[in-house]
Design an enzyme around this catalytic site. Structure first.
Site, PDB file in Angstrom:
ATOM      1  CB  CYS A  88      -0.892   0.049   0.987  1.00 40.17           C
ATOM      2  SG  CYS A  88      -2.066  -1.457   1.483  1.00 40.17           S
ATOM      3  CE  LYS A 135       5.962   1.686  -4.906  1.00 43.04           C
ATOM      4  NZ  LYS A 135       5.815   1.750  -6.234  1.00 43.04           N
ATOM      5  CG  ASP A 147       2.302  -1.023 -14.665  1.00 49.17           C
ATOM      6  OD1 ASP A 147       1.274  -1.166 -15.275  1.00 49.17           O
ATOM      7  OD2 ASP A 147       2.072  -1.004 -13.212  1.00 49.17           O
TER       8      ASP A 147
END
Length: 447
Positions: free
Chosen positions: A164, A179, A276
């Site tokens: 998370c 993070k 990504d």
């Protein structure tokens, strides 16, 4: 140096000329005609009885003159060499000094990137991470634990594949995003090292700034600048359903994203492929400036190594050639950018369920309608419907169509995409479009 040698050679050639002239003129002195002074009878007498003496005196005089000229030439040449060497030394010193100053200024700007963090970073040690160029502050785990209120659920900003992202208050006036990666497997550890390595070398207004990192047991932590408004995905598909994003603001976000990608593709050496790109990895600050984030899957190897990497990405954004054949190029990022552009136009998710076992991608849904000008204005996101110049809508749709072409060679370079978007964004928002008034949306309420 070549320019310096030319005048030196010319100067030496000029100085050598009198020696040659003197040598040719010496035989012209008449041996049989001694110089006689009419007022000196002694000289006349000596000349009459010893004519060779006068000739010897003349030869001695010429020899002395030649010696003096040679000495003068040597002295002048030595002085000239000293002057040239002095100028050369000064030039080398100036070049080295300028180079060092430039290097120091570059290092200073790297320290200042993102926020004014020098007073805060002075508390931590700076360690050399996996990158050869980057130096990343190592932040104590206890400080991160305190800053996130022991990683409380209420501070969660988002979730990723390995953990998370939490909101953290590192200092009185300094907030950050942390993070947390659970590195129980090699993939998570590799992503952590990859992201730290890349972000420690990258500095660009449209790429997230790395503030530091931490290691605790099997967990890894990456600390970024906080983007107050959150991700583009939350703004488009969250509770507000894009209400804070006007047509001009959506074009600004697209332009910022293209600028970030262009930096990765065209200005990084070696080239970086994000791999990504998606709306959840495009973050917005309080002024709706967009920045690319999450570089765990990014690839910076040469083209010869790209076919050996593990297939990764997010369904709906992965280019067909990469999904089917594992071929990864910068055009793979261009495809994902095209999908993001379609989301901005239509407000739809990249993949939507039609039935429990059936899904449809936004590309499949949109392609038949994108080229029909009569249908296009009716299928755009209702939030922005009838708020844009139709010519601009058609232009953006044309760019999106090119970006999501199945054949990579048909897709444009991100630089071409960037230049096609700049005229559609108002000057006030970073483009070149002149409009009478641009209304900034009010930032959504913070929770």
């Amino acid at each position: 140096m070549k320019l310096l040698l030319v005048p030196v050679l010319l100067f030496l050639l000029f100085l050598s000329k009198p020696i040659w002239v003197g040598a040719t003129q010496q035989p012209l002195v008449p041996v049989s005609s001694p110089l006689v002074s009419p007022t000196s009878p002694i000289s006349t007498t000596m000349a009459a009885f010893s004519p060779g003496i006068q000739v010897g005196i003349e030869e001695q005089h010429h020899m002395d003159t030649h010696k003096k000229m040679i000495i003068a030439l040597v002295a002048a040449s030595s002085a000239l060499v000293v002057i040239i060497l002095s100028f050369l030394f000064l030039w080398i010193y100036h070049w080295k000094f300028s180079h060092k100053s430039h290097k120091r200024s570059a290092q200073s700007s790297a320290v200042e990137k993102g926020l004014a963090l020098a007073p805060f970073f002075s508390k931590f040690s700076s360690i050399k991470m996996v990158g050869k160029k980057g130096s990343v502050p190592l932040i104590e785990y206890k400080l991160l634990e305190k800053a996130t209120d022991n990683f409380r659920d209420s501070n969660v900003l988002g979730e990723g594949g390995f953990g998370c992202v939490y909101k953290a208050r590192l200092d009185d006036n300094l907030y950050a995003a942390v993070k947390k990666l659970n590195c129980e497997n090699h993939d998570a550890e590799r992503e952590f090292e990859n992201e730290i390595d890349l972000l420690s070398k990258i500095q660009h207004p449209n790429i997230i700034s790395l503030l530091g990192c931490s290691i605790h047991c099997e967990s890894r932590f990456i600390v970024y600048e906080l983007m107050q408004i959150g991700s583009l995905e939350t703004q488009l598909h969250g509770p507000s359903h894009g209400s804070a994003l006007t047509w001009h603001m959506r074009m600004k976000v697209a332009l910022d994203t293209a600028r970030g990608l262009e930096y990765l593709h065209e200005h990084c050496n070696p080239q970086v492929i994000h791999r990504d790109l998606k709306t959840s990895n495009i973050l917005l600050d309080s002024d709706f400036n967009a920045k690319l984030s999450d570089f765990g899957l990014a690839v910076s190897n040469g083209a010869q190594n790209r076919n050996n990497i593990k297939l990764s990405g997010t369904l709906g954004y992965v280019a067909p050639e990469y999904l089917l054949d594992g071929k990864l190029t910068d055009k793979s990022d261009v495809y994902a950018f095209g999908v993001v552009l379609l989301e901005l136009l239509f407000g739809r998710r990249p993949v939507e369920k039609l039935a429990p076992s059936q899904c449809q991608s936004i590309v499949t849904w949109a392609m038949p309608q994108l080229t029909d000008r009569s249908k296009l204005p009716n299928i755009v996101d209702p939030v922005i419907k009838d708020t844009m110049d139709l010519k601009h809508l058609y232009q953006v749709a044309a760019v999106a169509v090119l970006c999501v072409q199945p054949e990579p060679s048909y897709r444009p370079l991100i630089t071409d995409v960037l230049h096609s978007l700049i005229p559609l964004v108002p000057i006030e928002l970073g483009g070149t479009l002149r409009v009478s008034q641009v209304t900034r949306p009010a930032p959504p309420a913070q929770h």
